[in-house]
Design an enzyme around this catalytic site. Sequence first.
Site, mmCIF file in Angstrom:
data_model
loop_
_atom_site.group_PDB
_atom_site.id
_atom_site.type_symbol
_atom_site.label_atom_id
_atom_site.label_comp_id
_atom_site.label_asym_id
_atom_site.label_seq_id
_atom_site.Cartn_x
_atom_site.Cartn_y
_atom_site.Cartn_z
ATOM 1 N N GLU A 177 0.801 -1.230 0.000
ATOM 2 C CA GLU A 177 0.000 0.000 0.000
ATOM 3 C C GLU A 177 0.833 1.279 0.000
ATOM 4 O O GLU A 177 0.904 1.989 1.008
ATOM 5 C CB GLU A 177 -0.944 0.006 1.212
ATOM 6 C CG GLU A 177 -1.924 -1.137 1.207
ATOM 7 C CD GLU A 177 -3.003 -1.001 2.280
ATOM 8 O OE1 GLU A 177 -2.994 -0.012 3.028
ATOM 9 O OE2 GLU A 177 -3.859 -1.884 2.359
ATOM 10 N N GLU A 366 -5.203 -8.614 0.847
ATOM 11 C CA GLU A 366 -5.694 -8.333 2.204
ATOM 12 C C GLU A 366 -7.173 -8.025 2.146
ATOM 13 O O GLU A 366 -7.624 -7.282 1.274
ATOM 14 C CB GLU A 366 -5.029 -7.095 2.826
ATOM 15 C CG GLU A 366 -3.660 -7.300 3.393
ATOM 16 C CD GLU A 366 -3.123 -6.060 4.091
ATOM 17 O OE1 GLU A 366 -3.923 -5.228 4.580
ATOM 18 O OE2 GLU A 366 -1.888 -5.921 4.133
HETATM 19 C C1 BGC Z 1 -2.337 -2.726 6.134
HETATM 20 C C2 BGC Z 1 -2.219 -3.560 7.391
HETATM 21 C C3 BGC Z 1 -3.259 -3.096 8.402
HETATM 22 C C4 BGC Z 1 -4.628 -3.339 7.804
HETATM 23 C C5 BGC Z 1 -5.790 -2.983 8.727
HETATM 24 C C6 BGC Z 1 -3.761 -2.498 5.696
HETATM 25 O O1 BGC Z 1 -3.861 -1.176 5.267
HETATM 26 O O2 BGC Z 1 -1.577 -3.267 5.104
HETATM 27 O O3 BGC Z 1 -0.920 -3.486 7.867
HETATM 28 O O4 BGC Z 1 -3.114 -3.691 9.643
HETATM 29 O O5 BGC Z 1 -4.780 -2.588 6.637
HETATM 30 O O6 BGC Z 1 -5.786 -1.628 9.022
#
Ligand code: BGC
EC number: 3.2.1.21
Length: 466
Positions: A177, A366
């Site tokens: 990101e 993610e």
């Molecule tokens: C990030 C993580 C973070 C997750 C939840 C993502 O933007 O890569 O490191 O913990 O979101 O906020």
Amino acid sequence: MTDYSTFGRHSFGPDFIWGTATAAYQIEGAVDRDGRSPSVWDTFSHQKGKIKTGETADSACEFYDRYESDLLLHKELGFDSFRFSLSWSRILPDGVGPSQGGRLNEAGLAFYDRLIDHCLALGITPWITLYHWDLPQALETKGGWPNRSIVNWFSEFADVCTKAFGHKVKHWIILNEPLAFSVLGYFTGQHAPGRRSFRNLLPVIHHTALAQAEGGRVVRRNVSGAHVGTTFSCSPIDPFTSSTRDQAAAVRVDALLNRLFIEPSLGLGYPKELSFLAGITKKVAKPGDMEQLAFNFDFIGLQHYFRAVVEGSYFIPYLWASQVSPLQRNVQTITEMGWEVYPESMYRVIQQFSQYEGIKKIYITESGAAFFDTVQQGAVNDVARLDYHRNYLQQVLRAKRDGFAVDGYFAWTFLDNFEWAEGYRPRFGLVHVDFRTQQRIIKASGRWFQQLLSNEHQLANLTSTV
Ligand code: BGC
């Protein structure tokens, strides 16, 4: 009409990747062990008032010491891939490596070597993220991301890591990101290193985009059979009303949140809709840079959590837009982060990014949700998180069936961990961690994945509690 409400592992096909995602600073702990030097997050989290709860990740999940038993748990959940990041300052404590006069920390490399071997021995495929926000403090002291030398610093780090592990690890992610660490770290100051200035923003964006492409080239050069990608945070953007003003605001926010880093990597340059970005070509870029921004990635990782609803605003300079929060919109389904749960947005981001010709493959690298968890009689019945994953996955399946090239889902995240400026309070894990005793408990959401992944014919909607 196709019914997506029931699905099993088989519905996604045999090549679909099932993984969890983690990041070094959020789980490892052991911040001063075996030659690791501080990162910007160590410095930042130790400053008063930077982390809401006053906590640091000095110990976090103690993954540095517990990775063997944790990977056994990961295996038990049934995921076949594990995404983790490398701590730059564990490997190169001076930030720069031997080719620029710095030390190579063999003990740091040895830790990741053991971790990789352990994954492989368990039949878990490692996916390495080179940079998940923890810049060595030594490099921040030399100017950090606003300093153009970062492109060489990062490329040496990538070179060292790929030479060390490229014979065993084929899946590489360059950046996590880029938008988040450049804007939150150097413009709003909510994340490390906590700098706030518009003057830095354009150089940070440009150096990050250059490093992203350069990192890709290093992996391609050093790793035979590499499968290389990079990740982007993304959200579909909806105008609050149909007014021209709100619609124009949505276009600008989309350019910032979704297009800023993917387009230069595809050779399309920076989005024209944000007039302030023109300053990059005018003042920051050197001759030849615009060609250097492009790299032919094998895949793109989309990281998706929520949609954004925006309106035009005279108060936010440069962007002239602001978010209309879920609370202002009376939305009830929000997570502990205040993010709207809106499964269809998963379909929409896949659809939106699939429109770029240059993207060959998409993985959801993610997605996940923080909800307040309670431990009752040794169990965590986190139905809301389970529903989140099931509903978001359903939309991934819908996108896949509609012909979009989406081929994997990495749940954020394996273990409850250090949620950056929020501290340990928002919990995203499929496995609960008691941060006093370090005891782990697989949550109902983790059990749900276990069932989904172990039984070819399991119907996912039949098992909302365990
Ligand atoms: C990030 C993580 C973070 C997750 C939840 C993502 O933007 O890569 O490191 O913990 O979101 O906020």
